[in-house]
Design a protein around this motif. Structure first.
Motif, PDB file in Angstrom:
ATOM      1  N   ARG A  62       0.756  -1.207   0.041  1.00  0.00           N
ATOM      2  CA  ARG A  62      -0.214  -0.166  -0.007  1.00  0.00           C
ATOM      3  C   ARG A  62       0.745   1.165   0.013  1.00  0.00           C
ATOM      4  O   ARG A  62       1.891   1.361   0.832  1.00  0.00           O
ATOM      5  N   GLU A  63       0.482   2.204  -0.854  1.00  0.00           N
ATOM      6  CA  GLU A  63       1.289   3.232  -1.000  1.00  0.00           C
ATOM      7  C   GLU A  63       0.808   4.444   0.091  1.00  0.00           C
ATOM      8  O   GLU A  63      -0.542   4.768  -0.154  1.00  0.00           O
ATOM      9  N   ILE A  64       1.495   5.267   0.693  1.00  0.00           N
ATOM     10  CA  ILE A  64       1.070   6.256   1.472  1.00  0.00           C
ATOM     11  C   ILE A  64       1.925   7.463   1.282  1.00  0.00           C
ATOM     12  O   ILE A  64       3.322   7.466   1.398  1.00  0.00           O
ATOM     13  N   THR A  65       1.406   8.502   1.103  1.00  0.00           N
ATOM     14  CA  THR A  65       2.001   9.861   0.935  1.00  0.00           C
ATOM     15  C   THR A  65       2.132  10.593   2.426  1.00  0.00           C
ATOM     16  O   THR A  65       1.154  10.842   3.060  1.00  0.00           O
ATOM     17  N   TYR A  66       3.377  10.921   2.656  1.00  0.00           N
ATOM     18  CA  TYR A  66       3.614  11.645   4.073  1.00  0.00           C
ATOM     19  C   TYR A  66       4.633  12.774   3.729  1.00  0.00           C
ATOM     20  O   TYR A  66       5.759  12.451   3.428  1.00  0.00           O
ATOM     21  N   THR A  72       6.100   2.774   1.331  1.00  0.00           N
ATOM     22  CA  THR A  72       5.132   1.679   1.093  1.00  0.00           C
ATOM     23  C   THR A  72       5.114   0.919   2.313  1.00  0.00           C
ATOM     24  O   THR A  72       6.013   0.939   3.224  1.00  0.00           O
ATOM     25  N   GLU A  73       4.011   0.250   2.384  1.00  0.00           N
ATOM     26  CA  GLU A  73       3.719  -0.454   3.822  1.00  0.00           C
ATOM     27  C   GLU A  73       2.905  -1.702   3.186  1.00  0.00           C
ATOM     28  O   GLU A  73       2.186  -1.566   2.203  1.00  0.00           O
ATOM     29  N   ASP A  75      -0.136  -3.915   2.976  1.00  0.00           N
ATOM     30  CA  ASP A  75      -1.593  -3.877   2.798  1.00  0.00           C
ATOM     31  C   ASP A  75      -2.254  -5.094   3.476  1.00  0.00           C
ATOM     32  O   ASP A  75      -2.300  -6.188   2.982  1.00  0.00           O
ATOM     33  N   ASN A  96       5.115   2.170  11.390  1.00  0.00           N
ATOM     34  CA  ASN A  96       4.409   2.263  10.302  1.00  0.00           C
ATOM     35  C   ASN A  96       4.471   3.947  10.021  1.00  0.00           C
ATOM     36  O   ASN A  96       4.453   4.630  10.934  1.00  0.00           O
ATOM     37  N   GLY A  99      -0.652   7.331   9.030  1.00  0.00           N
ATOM     38  CA  GLY A  99      -1.779   7.209   8.039  1.00  0.00           C
ATOM     39  C   GLY A  99      -2.168   5.769   7.816  1.00  0.00           C
ATOM     40  O   GLY A  99      -3.023   5.535   7.195  1.00  0.00           O
ATOM     41  N   SER A 100      -1.324   4.689   8.321  1.00  0.00           N
ATOM     42  CA  SER A 100      -1.319   3.591   8.277  1.00  0.00           C
ATOM     43  C   SER A 100      -2.536   3.095   9.424  1.00  0.00           C
ATOM     44  O   SER A 100      -3.025   3.670  10.350  1.00  0.00           O
TER      45      SER A 100
END
Length: 850
Positions: A62-66, A72-73, A75, A96, A99-100
């Protein structure tokens, strides 16, 4: 649906091959037909690890923008939707990205286990929560990413992945772990041989404890009472006598023959408080056991053999070491002794070693009684001898023995009375005298078998017998009581003399003293309470509490309290002490107050020493800088005098040169005076940093204003986390370090100033290509007024690095010197990263701690 099973590969250090082992296990399971997928595996660009991913199905991440970057973390939803039998999840302690769904990866794993999916994961020993302080003391790095020990302990399988420090460093040097440009920094920091050796030992010990837990759990679940000799544990039974040292050393030699053997020294004390053991000798034996790597245990139990065997079986011991009895031959009539009883009842699974020593058969010495009272067993024996003895003696003399005469019969009955007095004291002796006189009258005085006496001489004889019996019984009883009182007083004086000596020598802390009180009086908890005024509540200055005890907050909560002055009390809980014990307790309480006052005086003396040190430094400052202050002042004075001279016509170039000289001298004075003031503030402890979060690239460039242009190469990545520092102190610290490096760096060779992340720390490395400093002088260069060699350009009094280190430590950081690969010296300034900032994944140190 049942809970999934967790298998963890525990690594002794980064790079030992945890991920490789996990992927190998995945390939074995796939070959056996198990549905195994990769949920998240980080190969860190290691070729051999990356190859192991081939052939395994990977669930898309899963892609997360921060903060403008994409991470990527794992999923979790995709894994649950795929629902494999086994999923691989690397780096269990990972935090993590915000946002995770979960904050920590081990929480993701817990969610998968609850869904019935088996998980195979990895973690390093330094990421266990309970070992954070230990790892920080070893490596100097506080681990930001941790996992609770309970999460790892609940794993169904734990496999240790180990590698020798030499082999791991060779892997590092060959580029199998990090890129070549990162190898030198890693080998000289986290991957030092000492660090790796300590981490390896930590992992082995933690795993061994986990194995012990599995073993205890299995024995409990299956009601196994026998001892399984999976690991040699040697219990040494101590009596407090001088033979204890011999037993401890003998057990240590036995333990040395087997790898991983443990020594547990145990002293069994009776529950009635003070015992016949020498506290001084026990303290010496405790120190000896701990010096030899063992542990000392204090157990309360009235039945010494049973308590010793219960303790040994409780710790799954395999051997017991006891000393040959110190009792004399005739003393064996009272029983077989501890050694023989333990050997008889130990069973086939527990070996008992009886060790000879110099005190064999020399006697155990007099026991210490509680006050002037005799033990219950001796009192019962006294009554038996006083009443049953005369009856048996009468039977013997009337039916078996010859007619000895009334005088001899009276002497025999008198012996029974004396024996009763020796054993049971005065009352059994008086009863024996009365009963014996009646038996003498009935069986041996005319007329026989009647309670009358016809001959007046016999009346006198019987009267004299009673008088002598009572007198002898009184004297014997008094002597016995005085003997026991003397023995008790000797034990008390030994305790108090050792206590006073330890306090006067300053080698006893307040907690150790309270522990001595608890052990001496067999208490559960002891506390020294204090109040500063009549209205203030009680505060606890120090306390010791056993597992079954409870903390004491007020004297009213204690079973025993001993006032010390008006505002202090020693409180004890566990049982009520008899009045005769309060004398010793009062001495302990007085000594505890002395120790507390001593500790406070030591603290005040340390503060006075720091103030005196500050005054001494100020005097030394003035003496050391007298020349350095006058030199720029003289140059300024000469330039000003020349400019004001009327008989010389200065050209514009000359005036500009003189003004430049004045400006240079003023700058030198300003720098020197600034360092002097900073050093004075550091020595007196008046530096108060104003910590705030800031980026390094906002501070470090400002610190380079005092060095020539082009003499420094700056490498500060924008992706570094913010640091929690005082910007002013950081700027001064970096400026001093850089100026020192520029002075010693060869001309034309710029100084490298680079920064990198290391877990929750950020390092600023200032590397020069100068002559360097030998290891023996690396610490000395940070002392005030210390300069190694001659500075080729510029001058000073040796305060720059001292001020830099002082400022770094004031901000919670460190400053150390190490060799630059290829020649020169590197100053490493370590700073604390701002809270809540995730470490940068591509950076070397972040990988080294993941």
């Amino acid at each position: 649906m049942g809970r999934g099973k967790l298998r963890i590969y525990l690594g002794a250090a980064p790079g030992v091959g945890k991920t490789y082992a996990m992927l190998s296990e995945a390939h074995r399971r796939v070959e056996r037909g198990t549905d195994a997928v990769v949920g998240f595996v980080e190969h860190h660009n290691r070729p051999r690890t990356e190859v192991m991913l081939h052939g395994l199905e990977e669930v898309p991440r899963r892609e997360i923008t921060y903060r403008g970057a994409v991470f990527t973390e794992m999923d979790i939803d995709a894994v649950l939707a795929r629902r494999p039998a086994v999923v691989l999840v690397d780096e269990l302690a990972h935090t993590n990205v915000p946002g995770s769904r979960n904050t920590k990866r081990w929480q993701d794993v817990e969610e998968l286990l609850q869904a019935g999916v088996d998980v195979v994961s990895t973690v390093n020993i330094q990421h266990l929560e309970s070992l954070g302080d230990v790892v920080e003391s070893i490596t100097g790095v506080r681990q930001q990413e941790t996992v609770p020990d309970e999460v790892v302990r609940r794993a169904d399988q734990i496999e240790l992945v180990d590698m020798s420090p030499q082999a791991l460093r060779r892997r590092m040097a060959h580029g199998n772990i990090y890129k070549p440009d990162k190898v030198d920094a890693a080998l000289s920091n986290y991957f030092r041989p000492g660090n790796l050796t300590a981490l390896r030992e930590l992992a082995l010990l933690w795993t061994a404890d986990r194995v012990d837990e599995y073993l205890r759990q299995y024995r409990t679940e299956h009601s196994v009472s026998t001892i399984w000799q999976a690991r040699e544990r040697i219990v040494v039974g101590l009596t407090g006598g001088p033979e204890g040292r011999t037993l401890i050393r003998r057990a240590a030699r036995m333990a040395a023959k087997g790898s991983g053997s443990e020594i547990l020294a145990v002293y069994i004390a009776r529950s009635d408080g003070l015992t016949s053991a020498s506290p001084k000798e026990l303290a010496v034996q405790r120190t000896l056991v701990e010096d030899l790597g063992g542990t000392f245990h204090h157990v309360i139990g009235d039945d010494v053999p049973a308590s010793l065997l219960e303790f040994a079986r409780g710790v799954n011991a395999t051997q017991i070491v006891l000393g040959s009895s110190r009792r004399k031959t005739w003393q064996y009539i009272f029983g077989p002794g501890v050694g023989q009883t333990v050997a008889r009842d130990s069973g086939p699974d527990l070996d008992v070693h009886i060790v000879t020593h110099e005190e064999v058969a020399k006697g155990r010495g007099l026991p210490v009684a509680r006050g002037a009272r005799l033990g219950r067993g001796r009192i019962v024996a006294g009554w038996l001898v006083g009443l049953v003895g005369p009856a048996l003696l009468s039977l013997l003399l009337t039916h078996i023995g010859p007619d000895l005469g009334l005088a001899n019969d009276m002497l025999l009955f008198l012996c029974m009375t004396v024996a009763a007095a020796l054993l049971g004291g005065l009352l059994p002796a008086l009863a024996s005298a009365a009963f014996g006189s009646l038996l003498l009258n009935y069986f041996f005085v005319e007329p026989l078998h009647q309670w009358t006496i016809t001959d007046p001489k016999n009346i006198v004889a019987i009267t004299i017998f009673v008088f002598v019996a009572v007198s002898v019984a009184s004297v014997v009883d008094l002597a016995a009581r005085r003997t026991h009182q003397a023995a008790r007083l000797r034990a008390e004086s030994e305790i108090l003399s050792f206590l006073a000596g330890s306090v006067l020598r300053g080698d006893s802390s307040l907690e150790a003293l309270l522990e001595r009180v608890r052990e001496t009086f067999a208490m559960e908890s002891v506390a020294l309470l204090e109040r500063t005024s009549e209205v203030d509540p009680w505060t606890c200055a120090a306390s010791v509490v056993t597992n079954s005890g409870k903390p004491l907050l007020r004297p009213e909560d204690a079973d025993v309290d001993m006032p010390v002055g008006d505002n202090m009390a020693l409180a004890l809980s566990g049982r009520v002490l008899p009045a005769e014990d309060r004398r010793v307790l009062a001495a302990f309480a007085a000594q505890a107050a002395v120790v507390l006052d001593r500790q406070r005086l030591v603290g005040e003396a340390e503060r006075a020493r720091r103030l005196d040190e500050g005054n001494r430094i100020r005097v030394a400052l003035l003496a050391a800088v007298s020349h350095d202050l006058r030199t720029p002042l003289a140059a300024i004075k000469a330039a000003v005098t020349s400019l004001r001279s009327d008989d010389v016509a200065w050209s514009e170039e000359d005036e500009a040169e003189l003004l430049a000289g004045i400006e240079d001298g003023a700058d030198r004075l300003d720098h020197l005076v600034g360092n002097l003031l900073d050093m004075s503030r550091l020595q007196t402890g008046t530096v108060t940093p104003l910590i705030r979060e800031i980026d390094l690239d906002e501070v470090v460039p400002m610190a380079l204003g005092g060095v020539p242009e082009g003499s420094v190469t700056l490498d500060i990545p924008e992706t570094l986390p913010m640091v929690a520092v005082d910007p002013g102190l950081l700027e001064r610290s970096v400026a001093n370090v850089v100026e020192n490096a520029v002075k010693h760096s060869p001309g034309g060779t710029p100084v490298l100033v680079a920064a990198s992340a290391l877990g929750d720390r950020v390092e600023v490395r200032v590397a020069d290509r100068g002559p360097g400093v030998p290891d023996s002088a690396k610490d000395r260069i940070f002392e005030p007024f210390q300069r190694y060699g001659d500075a080729p350009r510029g001058a000073g009094v040796g305060l720059g690095l001292a001020v830099a280190r002082g400022f770094a430590e004031a901000m919670g950081g460190t400053l150390a010197a190490e060799d630059t690969p290829g020649g020169g010296m590197t100053m490493v300034l370590t700073l604390r990263a701002a809270d809540g900032v995730a470490p940068v994944r591509p950076d070397l140190p972040a990988q080294a701690t993941s």
